[in-house]
Design a protein around this motif. Structure first.
Motif, mmCIF file in Angstrom:
data_model
loop_
_atom_site.group_PDB
_atom_site.id
_atom_site.type_symbol
_atom_site.label_atom_id
_atom_site.label_comp_id
_atom_site.label_asym_id
_atom_site.label_seq_id
_atom_site.Cartn_x
_atom_site.Cartn_y
_atom_site.Cartn_z
ATOM 1 N N GLY A 96 0.761 -1.240 0.000
ATOM 2 C CA GLY A 96 0.000 0.000 0.000
ATOM 3 C C GLY A 96 0.793 1.292 0.000
ATOM 4 O O GLY A 96 0.226 2.373 -0.081
ATOM 5 N N ALA A 131 0.906 3.061 -4.819
ATOM 6 C CA ALA A 131 -0.259 2.615 -5.577
ATOM 7 C C ALA A 131 0.087 2.365 -7.051
ATOM 8 O O ALA A 131 -0.454 1.462 -7.672
ATOM 9 C CB ALA A 131 -1.383 3.634 -5.454
ATOM 10 N N ASP A 132 0.974 3.169 -7.600
ATOM 11 C CA ASP A 132 1.421 2.952 -8.982
ATOM 12 C C ASP A 132 2.899 2.603 -8.972
ATOM 13 O O ASP A 132 3.691 3.283 -8.318
ATOM 14 C CB ASP A 132 1.190 4.219 -9.821
ATOM 15 C CG ASP A 132 -0.285 4.470 -10.070
ATOM 16 O OD1 ASP A 132 -0.891 3.693 -10.829
ATOM 17 O OD2 ASP A 132 -0.837 5.428 -9.495
ATOM 18 N N VAL A 178 2.895 -11.828 -7.981
ATOM 19 C CA VAL A 178 1.438 -11.981 -7.979
ATOM 20 C C VAL A 178 0.918 -11.644 -9.378
ATOM 21 O O VAL A 178 1.177 -10.567 -9.901
ATOM 22 C CB VAL A 178 0.768 -11.055 -6.942
ATOM 23 C CG1 VAL A 178 -0.748 -11.178 -7.022
ATOM 24 C CG2 VAL A 178 1.258 -11.387 -5.536
ATOM 25 N N GLY A 211 1.550 -1.684 -4.897
ATOM 26 C CA GLY A 211 0.887 -1.395 -3.619
ATOM 27 C C GLY A 211 -0.628 -1.425 -3.686
ATOM 28 O O GLY A 211 -1.288 -1.681 -2.677
ATOM 29 N N PHE A 212 -1.187 -1.194 -4.847
ATOM 30 C CA PHE A 212 -2.644 -1.255 -4.986
ATOM 31 C C PHE A 212 -3.101 -2.705 -4.847
ATOM 32 O O PHE A 212 -3.951 -3.038 -4.030
ATOM 33 C CB PHE A 212 -3.078 -0.678 -6.340
ATOM 34 C CG PHE A 212 -4.568 -0.523 -6.492
ATOM 35 C CD1 PHE A 212 -5.200 0.671 -6.177
ATOM 36 C CD2 PHE A 212 -5.356 -1.574 -6.955
ATOM 37 C CE1 PHE A 212 -6.579 0.822 -6.304
ATOM 38 C CE2 PHE A 212 -6.731 -1.446 -7.083
ATOM 39 C CZ PHE A 212 -7.346 -0.243 -6.756
ATOM 40 N N THR A 213 -2.498 -3.570 -5.638
ATOM 41 C CA THR A 213 -2.830 -4.995 -5.594
ATOM 42 C C THR A 213 -2.557 -5.568 -4.209
ATOM 43 O O THR A 213 -3.384 -6.310 -3.651
ATOM 44 C CB THR A 213 -2.004 -5.761 -6.650
ATOM 45 O OG1 THR A 213 -2.255 -5.179 -7.932
ATOM 46 C CG2 THR A 213 -2.356 -7.230 -6.685
ATOM 47 N N ASN A 249 -2.490 -4.064 -1.330
ATOM 48 C CA ASN A 249 -3.450 -3.582 -0.346
ATOM 49 C C ASN A 249 -4.773 -4.325 -0.473
ATOM 50 O O ASN A 249 -5.404 -4.669 0.529
ATOM 51 C CB ASN A 249 -3.650 -2.075 -0.526
ATOM 52 C CG ASN A 249 -4.278 -1.438 0.683
ATOM 53 O OD1 ASN A 249 -5.490 -1.349 0.779
ATOM 54 N ND2 ASN A 249 -3.454 -1.035 1.647
ATOM 55 N N VAL A 250 -5.184 -4.577 -1.724
ATOM 56 C CA VAL A 250 -6.412 -5.338 -1.956
ATOM 57 C C VAL A 250 -6.273 -6.756 -1.363
ATOM 58 O O VAL A 250 -7.168 -7.246 -0.679
ATOM 59 C CB VAL A 250 -6.754 -5.402 -3.462
ATOM 60 C CG1 VAL A 250 -7.797 -6.464 -3.750
ATOM 61 C CG2 VAL A 250 -7.242 -4.034 -3.944
ATOM 62 N N ILE A 251 -5.136 -7.385 -1.592
ATOM 63 C CA ILE A 251 -4.911 -8.741 -1.073
ATOM 64 C C ILE A 251 -4.924 -8.748 0.458
ATOM 65 O O ILE A 251 -5.583 -9.579 1.089
ATOM 66 C CB ILE A 251 -3.573 -9.309 -1.596
ATOM 67 C CG1 ILE A 251 -3.667 -9.567 -3.098
ATOM 68 C CG2 ILE A 251 -3.174 -10.579 -0.843
ATOM 69 C CD1 ILE A 251 -2.350 -9.920 -3.758
#
Lengths: 336, 336
Positions: free
Chosen positions: B142, B145-146, B177, B225-227, B229-231
Motif C-alpha cells: 500500500g 499505488a502505482d 502476484v 501497492g494497490f494490488t 493492499n487489496v490482497i
C-alpha cells in the motif's frame, strides 16, 4: 430466443453439461442447442427422458481444451464447439452461448467471432461473488488486465444494467474498488475513474475497500481486470482454504469430531453460500447477443443455472439496454 | 541498538502500547524509549513492575490521529510522538521506530523525516499474511499505488532479504502476484517485471495466482501497492467474515450450539492462525534504520512481538544488507 450450450467445454464435459441441459429443459420453457461431437452428446442424451423438441444437437468435430493458446485456438479450430457456438450467436443476436471451456478462448472469441456492442470499448467478464447480503457483481474479473478510466466507466454502466435487469435490484449500488474510502485515494486509474463515475447515470456510492467486499457493501464492484481477477481468485482460494483447514482442525481430536458431527448442517449451509454453481456463470458483458462463462468445474446444476441466467438475460434484452445506455452516455457528454 | 515506540499511536494507545513495552522489557534484553505525552505514559508505567533501566520516556506534546491528513500532519505536527520518533531514528540508524498510528503518516514520514536507503527508489510496506505453511511476506501492501517494474524488482530483493534475515528462511521463494501462471500472462507491469525478476539475485519461482496465496506457495509475494493492499484487506475481511458467519450458523440451532461447544478449541486454534498480533507489524522496507507499522488495533502482545521483530531487524542489520544488495544489483547491470 435460443440457448446454445458448448457440450465439450469444462472439466466434466460432456456428462454434466448434457445433464444440465436436460434439467433445464424440464424446468424452463426453452429451446436448447447442444454443440459438440454428435455421437458423444447423443449417447449422453439417451440416458435421459426429455422433451425431444426442446434439445437438439449441432455437430462440431473439434474441441478447444484448456491447454490451447486462446487466440490461436479461436482462429484455427473453426469446427470446435466453442467457435461454432459463437458463429450461431453472431447469426442470431437473440441468443446466448454458454460454455464451461477455456476462459481465454471464450474472451478472445467473444471479441473476434461475435463482436462488441456498438460504443463498447472493451467487453468485461462479470462473475458474481458471494457476500453476506447475497451476491456482488465483479466487473472486470480478468478480460482486460490494463484499463483506462473510460473502460471502468463502461463496466460500471454495464454492471449496473445487468444487476438491475437480471438479478432484479432496483437501483444497484455501484462501488469503485479502491485502497481508501476518500475520493482522492488510489492509483492513477481509480483517481481518474472516480470523477467519471460521479458523472455517470448510475447509483455510484464511492470507493469500496477490499476489506468490506465480503459484507456486500456494493451490488456492483468496478475494477480493472487484473484487480478483479485477484479478488475473484483470492475469494475462491481463501474460502476453500478456510473450510479445508477447519475440517482438518475438526478431525484432529475426538472432541473436534463430535463437534463436527453436530455442526455438519451448519457447515453445509455455510459452504452453500460459497457454492458458485448456484449463481450460474459469468456473463461477458459488452458482446452482441450473449456469452456466459460457466465455471470450469461446473456440474449439471451449475449448467442449469447458467441456462436460466441466459434466459433472463435474453428476456430482459440486456444487450439492447447496454447499447442504449452507452449511446446516452456519449450523447450527454456532447451536450456538456 | 535502540527501540523507539510511539506511545500514542493505535486504537488502544497508550494502555496496550505501554503494557506491550513492559512485556518486551521482561522478555528481551533491550532498551526501549516510549515517545508521547510524558504524564500519560508515566501513569501507565506506574501500573507495572519493570526494570527502570530498560524503559524510558521522551516527551512529545502532539498526537497524529487517523483523521489527520498524512503529509500535512508530518510537516506540521513536529512535536508529535510519531515525528519525534522519526527524528530519533534519523539520528541513529541503529534504531527502529514502532508505531500503531496513522499508516499514511508513517509512510509519508518514513520518506520525509527518515529518508531512503541509498539506491532505493521507493520503500515498500511489507506485512506478513497467514498461510497454510506459516506466513508469506506481501510487498508492497500500500505504500506505492502505482509502480514500475524497477520498483517491483527492488521489492523482491528487499522482501527476500527480510524473510531470510528476520524470519530465517534460507532461500525464500519469491513469487510475482499475477493473473496466470505462464510468463507472458498479466498486465503491462507484471509482464515487464517477470523478466527483470529472472535476472535478479533471488530465488524467483515465477507467477503466483491469488487462488494459491493461502496455501503458502511463495515466501515473498511481490506486487504493486494497490494490488497488495487489496490482497491484505480482502484476506483480513474474508477471514473475519467467514468466522463470524460460521458463528452465526452455529448459534442458529440447538444442534449447532452443541457442535459449537465441542468445536470451541478447534475454532480457537483456527482463529489464532489469522491472528495478526502474533506476527508483529509490517516493516516499511527501504528506509534508513527501521520503521515498523503495527496494526491499528494492536494489543500489548502485538506490540511486544513488534518489538521482538525490531530487535531481530537490527541484530541482523537488514538495512545494511538491503543497501549492499541494491548496490550489487546495479553494479552487475553495468557489467552486462
Amino acid at each position: 430466443m435460443k440457448i446454445y450450450v458448448d457440450g465439450m467445454g469444462g472439466d466434466h464435459a460432456p456428462f454434466e453439461i448434457v445433464k444440465g441441459c436436460v434439467l433445464a429443459a424440464e424446468e424452463y420453457d426453452v429451446s436448447i442447442t447442444l454443440i459438440g461431437k454428435q455421437e458423444e452428446l447423443q449417447k449422453e442424451l439417451w440416458k435421459y427422458q426429455y422433451d425431444k423438441n426442446k434439445i437438439n444437437i449441432v455437430n462440431a468435430s473439434e474441441i478447444i481444451t484448456n491447454d490451447d493458446e486462446p487466440a490461436l485456438a479461436i482462429r484455427r479450430k473453426k469446427d470446435s464447439s466453442m467457435v461454432k457456438g459463437m458463429a450461431l450467436v453472431k447469426e442470431n443476436n437473440q441468443s446466448v452461448l454458454i460454455s464451461a471451456g477455456n476462459t481465454g478462448a471464450l474472451l478472445a472469441g467473444g471479441l473476434l467471432r461475435i463482436g462488441r456492442i456498438k460504443g463498447i470499448l472493451r467487453p468485461a467478464l462479470a462473475p458474481v461473488i458471494p457476500t453476506k447480503m447475497g451476491v456482488s457483481l465483479l466487473i472486470d474479473a480478468g478480460a482486460n488486465a490494463d484499463c483506462k478510466p473510460q473502460n471502468l466507466q463502461q463496466f460500471a454502466l454495464m454492471g449496473s444494467i445487468y444487476m438491475n435487469k437480471v438479478i432484479g435490484i432496483e437501483l444497484p449500488r455501484v462501488g469503485l474498488v479502491n485502497i481508501g474510502a476518500e475520493a482522492q485515494k488510489g492509483n492513477e486509474l481509480t483517481k481518474n475513474t472516480y470523477e467519471l463515475l460521479q458523472n455517470t447515470n448510475i447509483n455510484f456510492i464511492g470507493n469500496v475497500e477490499a476489506r468490506d467486499i465480503p459484507y456486500g457493501v456494493a451490488d456492483v464492484l468496478v475494477c480493472d481486470g487484473f484487480t478483479g481477477n485477484v479478488i475473484l481468485k483470492l475469494t475462491e482460494g481463501l474460502a476453500t482454504f478456510i473450510l479445508h483447514s477447519l475440517k482438518e482442525e475438526i478431525f484432529k481430536s475426538a472432541r473436534g469430531k463430535i463437534g463436527g458431527y453436530f455442526l455438519k448442517p451448519s457447515l453445509q449451509s455455510f459452504k452453500d453460500q460459497f457454492d458458485y454453481s448456484e449463481h450460474g456463470g459469468a456473463p461477458f458483458l459488452g458482446v452482441k447477443g450473449g456469452l456466459i462463462k460457466a465455471h470450469g468445474s461446473s456440474d449439471a446444476n451449475a449448467i442449469k443455472n447458467a441456462i436460466r441466467q441466459g434466459i433472463v438475460y435474453l428476456q430482459q434484452d440486456v444487450a439492447t439496454h447496454i447499447e442504449e445506455e452507452i449511446k446516452n452516455l456519449y450523447a450527454n457528454r456532447e451536450e456538456d
